[in-house]
Design an enzyme around this catalytic site. Structure first.
Site, PDB file in Angstrom:
ATOM      1  N   GLY A 101      -3.576  41.759   4.203  1.00  0.00           N
ATOM      2  CA  GLY A 101      -5.155  42.487   4.215  1.00  0.00           C
ATOM      3  C   GLY A 101      -5.458  41.018   3.727  1.00  0.00           C
ATOM      4  O   GLY A 101      -5.122  40.257   2.750  1.00  0.00           O
TER       5      GLY A 101
ATOM      6  N   GLY B 233      -9.789  40.762   0.293  1.00  0.00           N
ATOM      7  CA  GLY B 233     -10.030  41.620  -0.876  1.00  0.00           C
ATOM      8  C   GLY B 233     -12.227  40.538  -0.516  1.00  0.00           C
ATOM      9  O   GLY B 233     -11.490  39.163   0.399  1.00  0.00           O
ATOM     10  N   GLY B 234     -12.510  40.980  -1.320  1.00  0.00           N
ATOM     11  CA  GLY B 234     -14.059  39.897  -1.653  1.00  0.00           C
ATOM     12  C   GLY B 234     -13.344  38.813  -2.145  1.00  0.00           C
ATOM     13  O   GLY B 234     -14.258  38.179  -1.369  1.00  0.00           O
ATOM     14  N   MET B 235     -12.456  38.565  -3.128  1.00  0.00           N
ATOM     15  CA  MET B 235     -12.097  37.596  -3.403  1.00  0.00           C
ATOM     16  C   MET B 235     -10.882  36.250  -2.714  1.00  0.00           C
ATOM     17  O   MET B 235     -10.948  35.505  -2.904  1.00  0.00           O
ATOM     18  CB  MET B 235     -11.237  37.128  -5.378  1.00  0.00           C
ATOM     19  CG  MET B 235     -12.105  38.796  -5.839  1.00  0.00           C
ATOM     20  SD  MET B 235     -13.356  36.954  -6.360  1.00  0.00           S
ATOM     21  CE  MET B 235     -13.069  35.563  -7.109  1.00  0.00           C
TER      22      MET B 235
ATOM     23  N   VAL C  18      -4.435  38.525   0.823  1.00  0.00           N
ATOM     24  CA  VAL C  18      -2.999  38.971   0.230  1.00  0.00           C
ATOM     25  C   VAL C  18      -2.264  38.615   1.842  1.00  0.00           C
ATOM     26  O   VAL C  18      -2.390  39.148   2.377  1.00  0.00           O
ATOM     27  CB  VAL C  18      -3.214  40.271  -0.176  1.00  0.00           C
ATOM     28  CG1 VAL C  18      -1.518  40.745  -0.488  1.00  0.00           C
ATOM     29  CG2 VAL C  18      -4.730  40.884  -1.263  1.00  0.00           C
TER      30      VAL C  18
ATOM     31  N   LYS D 212      -1.646  36.821  -3.138  1.00  0.00           N
ATOM     32  CA  LYS D 212      -2.923  36.766  -3.007  1.00  0.00           C
ATOM     33  C   LYS D 212      -3.975  35.674  -3.112  1.00  0.00           C
ATOM     34  O   LYS D 212      -3.602  34.830  -4.728  1.00  0.00           O
ATOM     35  CB  LYS D 212      -3.880  37.296  -4.227  1.00  0.00           C
ATOM     36  CG  LYS D 212      -5.016  38.320  -3.781  1.00  0.00           C
ATOM     37  CD  LYS D 212      -5.322  38.719  -5.310  1.00  0.00           C
ATOM     38  CE  LYS D 212      -7.656  39.204  -4.656  1.00  0.00           C
ATOM     39  NZ  LYS D 212      -7.621  40.482  -5.588  1.00  0.00           N
TER      40      LYS D 212
ATOM     41  N   ASP E  93     -13.363  48.754 -11.300  1.00  0.00           N
ATOM     42  CA  ASP E  93     -13.885  48.713 -10.119  1.00  0.00           C
ATOM     43  C   ASP E  93     -12.116  49.997  -9.118  1.00  0.00           C
ATOM     44  O   ASP E  93     -11.758  49.732  -7.956  1.00  0.00           O
ATOM     45  CB  ASP E  93     -13.341  47.944  -9.114  1.00  0.00           C
ATOM     46  CG  ASP E  93     -13.333  47.403  -7.763  1.00  0.00           C
ATOM     47  OD1 ASP E  93     -14.164  47.816  -7.427  1.00  0.00           O
ATOM     48  OD2 ASP E  93     -13.243  46.507  -7.111  1.00  0.00           O
TER      49      ASP E  93
END
Length: 443
Positions: free
Chosen positions: A184, A186-188, A191, A206, A300
């Site tokens: 998957g 994310g914003g950064m 992974v 990641k 978060d």
């Protein structure tokens, strides 16, 4: 039930004027539209508050092509494309959509399996240039020559869409690790599933997104996540094994949790049982009690960052990318004064105003928001059309009570979650331990 519509366009939302009206608080008045163009269907988000997702990937500004079997999620409402006639005649291309049985992962990155089915490649010498499989832009030969076009099994991704996509696992090289699959994004960054070459230990890798690796504050935030997690050793927090540099970016090697995230459990199964909700709250609060004792605030907390293990049922808190030491506010320079970091829908009022100055009580608010969603399947505030509207609601509108949506929730538990969602930090629980004591009474 099912809904059949004909091209060229259908708007989905809560407004009575929408061709497909969905009466759900998670859906915006005009949430998204599906339209026919260039012999294909596309879906476009219309600035919705809770987002439009295609096969687990959130749409940003670029429409996405649709094919038979694709899954749509509008906030917490799920639809699937049952059949789609692949034809160039708009009058002969009806589409059937119905509620989806399941949605695999709202936070997943676009992977090879998630991309729309490829169009037939142009014959040699054809005048029509290839198109991007995500946005349908024409890709010129000059763009191909630049080397910035991504190709996966004959499908092309233009440079603009490539920035928002996670690279295929086969393209990822990390010293000492074999990348075996995609988990998957994310914003950064993205992974990946991997195996340590020497120890034969499965792990998750990641990797910081390429377009962020050249920005110092993103690099600093990514490194901070690795260092924060490396200093935490708790059964309800994802463990970090390694932090280093790959060929063109940075990586964090961490514990692999095989299973799903809490948001997927809610989407697939609906609101969780009360006892299950309390078990989730217990695990999250134990993790936070441990982190807060070390002066770390997560900033978060949300269902996407709560991982659920299939192997042993463990519940683990992940993604400390926005974490900070709340005794050192303002010292890192990574978060600017007056800036908001985190996920708005789960953000405490003081975090909306200024994320730099928050303490551990902002996390307790986010836990309450997460438990509300887990137990009801709904957000605790009315639907908002824009982020600005949602900010106003967070700052000025009192949260609904769980019992107003789900009366069987015990009054003390409902009151505890309501207390955690208080506008003023001083009106919430003083600590994760205090909140935990109420939650554990129902286990």
């Amino acid at each position: 039930g099912q809904r059949v519509f004909q091209p060229p366009e259908i708007v989905i939302g809560r407004e009575r004027s929408c061709e497909l009206r969905v009466d759900n608080i998670a859906v915006s008045r005009r949430h998204c539209r599906i339209y026919w163009g260039r012999g294909r269907f596309f879906v476009e988000d219309l600035g919705s508050a809770n987002g439009t997702f295609v096969n687990g990937c959130r749409l940003e500004k670029t429409p996405a092509a649709l094919g038979s079997g694709d899954r749509l999620a509008l906030g917490a409402v799920n639809l699937s494309v049952v059949s789609l006639a692949e034809t160039g005649d708009p009058d002969a291309a009806p589409t059937v959509i119905r509620p989806a049985a399941r949605l695999e992962d709202l936070s997943g990155a676009p992977t090879e399996e998630h991309l729309p089915a490829p169009a037939s490649p142009p014959a040699p010498g054809a005048s029509e240039p290839p198109r991007c499989q995500r946005c349908d832009r024409k890709i010129s030969m000059a763009t191909f020559a630049s080397g910035d076009v991504l190709e996966i099994r004959g499908r092309f991704i233009c440079p603009q869409c490539r920035q928002a996509s996670a690279p295929a696992p086969s393209r990822i090289k990390v010293p000492g690790y074999e990348i075996t699959g995609s988990l998957g994004s994310g914003g950064m960054g993205a992974v990946y599933e991997a195996v340590h070459s020497g120890l034969a230990r499965p792990c998750a890798i990641k990797i910081l997104a390429l377009h962020r690796a050249s920005v110092k504050r993103h690099v600093d935030r990514f490194l901070r996540e690795g260092r924060v997690l490396a200093g935490l050793d708790h059964p309800n927090i994802v463990r970090v094994y390694d932090l280093g540099e790959s060929e063109d970016s940075l990586y964090i090697a961490m514990e692999l949790v095989r299973g799903k995230s809490l948001d997927v459990e809610i989407i697939e199964g609906g609101p969780v049982p009360v006892k299950r909700g309390c078990a989730l709250g217990q695990a999250i609060l134990k993790a936070l009690e441990y982190a807060h004792e070390r002066k770390i605030v997560h900033r978060d907390i949300k269902p996407q960052n709560v991982l659920l293990s299939d192997a042993d049922g463990a519940i683990k808190l992940a993604d400390f990318g926005f974490a900070k030491n709340f005794e050192e506010a303002g010292l890192s320079g990574i978060t600017r004064a007056g800036a908001s970091v985190g996920t708005l829908a789960y953000m405490a009022p003081e975090q909306v105003r200024d994320s730099l100055s928050v303490d551990h009580r902002a996390d307790l608010y986010s836990v309450g928001a997460t438990l509300f969603v887990a137990l009801t399947g709904l957000h605790f505030l009315p639907a908002a059309e824009t982020q600005t509207d949602l900010q106003r609601l967070i700052l000025n509108v009192e949260a609904a009570t769980i019992r107003s949506v789900r009366p069987e929730v015990p009054v003390p538990l409902s009151d505890a979650i309501a207390r955690s969602l208080a506008k003023r930090p001083e009106d919430r629980f003083p600590s994760a331990k205090a909140f935990l004591s109420v939650i554990e009474a129902y286990l």
